[in-house]
Design a protein around this motif. Structure first.
Motif, mmCIF file in Angstrom:
data_model
loop_
_atom_site.group_PDB
_atom_site.id
_atom_site.type_symbol
_atom_site.label_atom_id
_atom_site.label_comp_id
_atom_site.label_asym_id
_atom_site.label_seq_id
_atom_site.Cartn_x
_atom_site.Cartn_y
_atom_site.Cartn_z
ATOM 1 N N LEU A 1 11.876 12.617 3.112
ATOM 2 C CA LEU A 1 11.005 11.171 3.279
ATOM 3 C C LEU A 1 11.977 10.971 4.443
ATOM 4 O O LEU A 1 10.829 9.789 5.122
ATOM 5 N N LEU A 2 12.840 10.627 4.179
ATOM 6 C CA LEU A 2 13.863 10.027 6.061
ATOM 7 C C LEU A 2 12.725 11.912 7.270
ATOM 8 O O LEU A 2 12.713 10.250 8.013
ATOM 9 N N ASP A 3 12.920 12.310 6.379
ATOM 10 C CA ASP A 3 12.761 13.071 7.511
ATOM 11 C C ASP A 3 10.832 12.981 7.848
ATOM 12 O O ASP A 3 10.755 12.880 9.137
ATOM 13 N N HIS A 4 9.640 12.751 6.900
ATOM 14 C CA HIS A 4 8.922 12.313 7.150
ATOM 15 C C HIS A 4 8.646 11.017 8.578
ATOM 16 O O HIS A 4 7.654 11.032 9.108
ATOM 17 N N SER B 1 0.829 -1.182 -0.076
ATOM 18 C CA SER B 1 0.440 0.034 -0.032
ATOM 19 C C SER B 1 0.870 1.036 0.226
ATOM 20 O O SER B 1 2.260 0.990 0.332
ATOM 21 N N PHE B 2 0.545 2.095 -0.681
ATOM 22 C CA PHE B 2 1.663 3.604 -0.826
ATOM 23 C C PHE B 2 0.373 4.753 0.063
ATOM 24 O O PHE B 2 -0.858 4.531 0.499
ATOM 25 N N GLN B 3 1.356 5.725 0.280
ATOM 26 C CA GLN B 3 1.174 6.813 1.379
ATOM 27 C C GLN B 3 1.193 7.546 0.466
ATOM 28 O O GLN B 3 2.545 7.712 -0.321
ATOM 29 N N THR B 4 1.177 8.865 0.857
ATOM 30 C CA THR B 4 1.760 10.179 0.444
ATOM 31 C C THR B 4 2.372 11.193 1.585
ATOM 32 O O THR B 4 1.609 11.301 2.397
ATOM 33 N N PHE B 5 3.423 12.230 1.053
ATOM 34 C CA PHE B 5 3.509 13.114 1.376
ATOM 35 C C PHE B 5 3.895 14.020 0.886
ATOM 36 O O PHE B 5 3.949 14.210 -0.061
ATOM 37 N N ARG B 6 4.173 16.006 1.578
ATOM 38 C CA ARG B 6 4.395 17.051 0.828
ATOM 39 C C ARG B 6 5.503 17.608 1.125
ATOM 40 O O ARG B 6 5.952 17.368 1.763
ATOM 41 N N HIS B 7 5.836 17.789 -0.644
ATOM 42 C CA HIS B 7 7.142 18.520 -0.040
ATOM 43 C C HIS B 7 7.431 18.997 -1.171
ATOM 44 O O HIS B 7 7.532 18.821 -2.120
ATOM 45 N N ALA C 1 10.106 2.862 -0.356
ATOM 46 C CA ALA C 1 10.672 3.543 -1.790
ATOM 47 C C ALA C 1 9.677 3.652 -1.853
ATOM 48 O O ALA C 1 8.612 4.515 -1.879
ATOM 49 N N LEU C 2 10.153 5.515 -2.493
ATOM 50 C CA LEU C 2 9.503 6.728 -3.035
ATOM 51 C C LEU C 2 8.997 6.172 -5.058
ATOM 52 O O LEU C 2 10.228 6.426 -5.375
ATOM 53 N N ASP C 3 7.861 7.290 -5.478
ATOM 54 C CA ASP C 3 7.954 7.821 -6.627
ATOM 55 C C ASP C 3 9.158 8.863 -6.488
ATOM 56 O O ASP C 3 7.872 9.833 -5.926
ATOM 57 N N ASN C 4 9.470 9.144 -8.045
ATOM 58 C CA ASN C 4 10.133 10.117 -7.874
ATOM 59 C C ASN C 4 8.861 11.272 -8.460
ATOM 60 O O ASN C 4 8.194 10.650 -9.258
ATOM 61 N N ARG C 5 9.127 12.460 -8.334
ATOM 62 C CA ARG C 5 8.608 13.917 -9.483
ATOM 63 C C ARG C 5 8.591 12.967 -10.988
ATOM 64 O O ARG C 5 9.377 12.987 -10.882
ATOM 65 N N GLY C 6 6.865 13.375 -11.062
ATOM 66 C CA GLY C 6 7.602 12.933 -12.103
ATOM 67 C C GLY C 6 6.594 11.547 -12.850
ATOM 68 O O GLY C 6 6.576 11.173 -14.156
ATOM 69 N N SER D 1 4.648 10.032 -3.514
ATOM 70 C CA SER D 1 3.786 8.530 -2.542
ATOM 71 C C SER D 1 5.090 7.690 -3.102
ATOM 72 O O SER D 1 5.961 7.805 -3.008
ATOM 73 N N PHE D 2 5.289 6.763 -1.325
ATOM 74 C CA PHE D 2 5.810 5.993 -1.385
ATOM 75 C C PHE D 2 4.767 4.932 -0.305
ATOM 76 O O PHE D 2 4.048 4.684 0.151
#
Length: 261
Positions: A93-96, A7-13, A63-68, A19-20
């Motif tokens: 993401l590490l901070d999050h 399952s993926f989650q989302t954070f904002r930066h 793992a994150l989906d890179n921007r784009g 998405s990650f």
């Protein structure tokens, strides 16, 4: 837990929704996976079995989906895709997640992003796996402008450039936003200098397929770094090396030694 369908989650930066997934053993040493150009966390790390391989070995697999890419925001402004900005996404993401330091494993463009992150904030990086990118990190990986043209062409049939056809077909297969990818490919290839690589002191594994005509020599890149070893992934090209068994075995041995188990 089904490691095959995370399952993926989302954070904002940086004004972008990214998405990650965060799977594996939550108490295990964290490994942050950064995928390559035109790929995604699923295509690069789940489908080739890396999530299962690392999860079964007791790691916390992020793992994150890179921007784009993937499920993350897809801006069309090329200025937003320079490697330091994409490295900042990974660091955010590490901070999050409240993670002070992690092992970074990147493939191709993801290896470049990982190296930029390690150069800029070495204290966040326990160890590095740079896959699919050797001395091309410093010397460049050839003329990729035709790839942007291929991505923006009306159809695959109108693309004659061989590498352009490969990436256009891959982008169509993954239903990617081709305009975002064209923006990304135009600015995400910033080089690191010989001096930059010499300052990355984290234990590093550099792994490139022996039939890879993109990444360049892993031995030549490893020789620039104070604590790096090179791996030839036998008989694999740029697209097929990522899921190779020899590569996986070498990464597991490397992580056992350096990732903090």
């Amino acid at each position: 837990m089904d490691l095959n369908a995370p399952s993926f989650q989302t954070f904002r930066h940086d004004g972008l929704d990214l998405s990650f997934f965060d799977k594996g053993d939550p108490a295990g040493p964290p490994v942050l996976l950064i995928h390559g150009f035109a790929s995604s966390a699923l295509v690069n790390w789940v489908f080739p079995g890396w999530l299962k391989t690392l999860g079964d070995a007791g790691y916390r697999v992020i793992a994150l989906d890179n921007r784009g890419h993937g499920r993350s925001a897809k801006p069309h402004d090329p200025a937003l895709y320079h490697p330091p900005a994409m490295a900042a996404d990974a660091r955010a993401l590490l901070d999050h997640l409240g993670i002070n330091s992690a092992t970074l494993m990147g493939y191709s463009m993801g290896a470049r992003i990982s190296a930029f992150l390690a150069r800029e904030t070495p204290e966040r990086v326990r160890a590095l796996v740079l896959g699919g990118l050797g001395i091309g990190m410093v010397e460049g990986v050839g003329d990729w402008d035709p790839i942007a043209d291929a991505l923006l062409a009306p159809s695959l049939e109108e693309v004659s450039h061989e590498r352009g056809r490969m990436f256009r077909a891959f982008a169509d297969q993954t239903r990617s936003d081709r305009q975002a990818l064209a923006a990304c490919i135009s600015t995400s290839r910033d080089l690191l200098s010989v001096e930059d690589m010499g300052r990355i002191a984290a234990p590093t594994l550099v792994a490139v397929g022996t039939r890879d005509d993109i990444g360049g020599s892993p031995q030549a890149l490893a020789a620039l770094m104070p604590n790096a070893t090179a791996l030839d992934i036998p008989n694999r090209d740029h697209m097929l090396a990522v899921g190779d068994r020899v590569f996986k075995a070498a990464v597991l041995a490397f992580l056992e030694q350096h990732a903090g188990h």
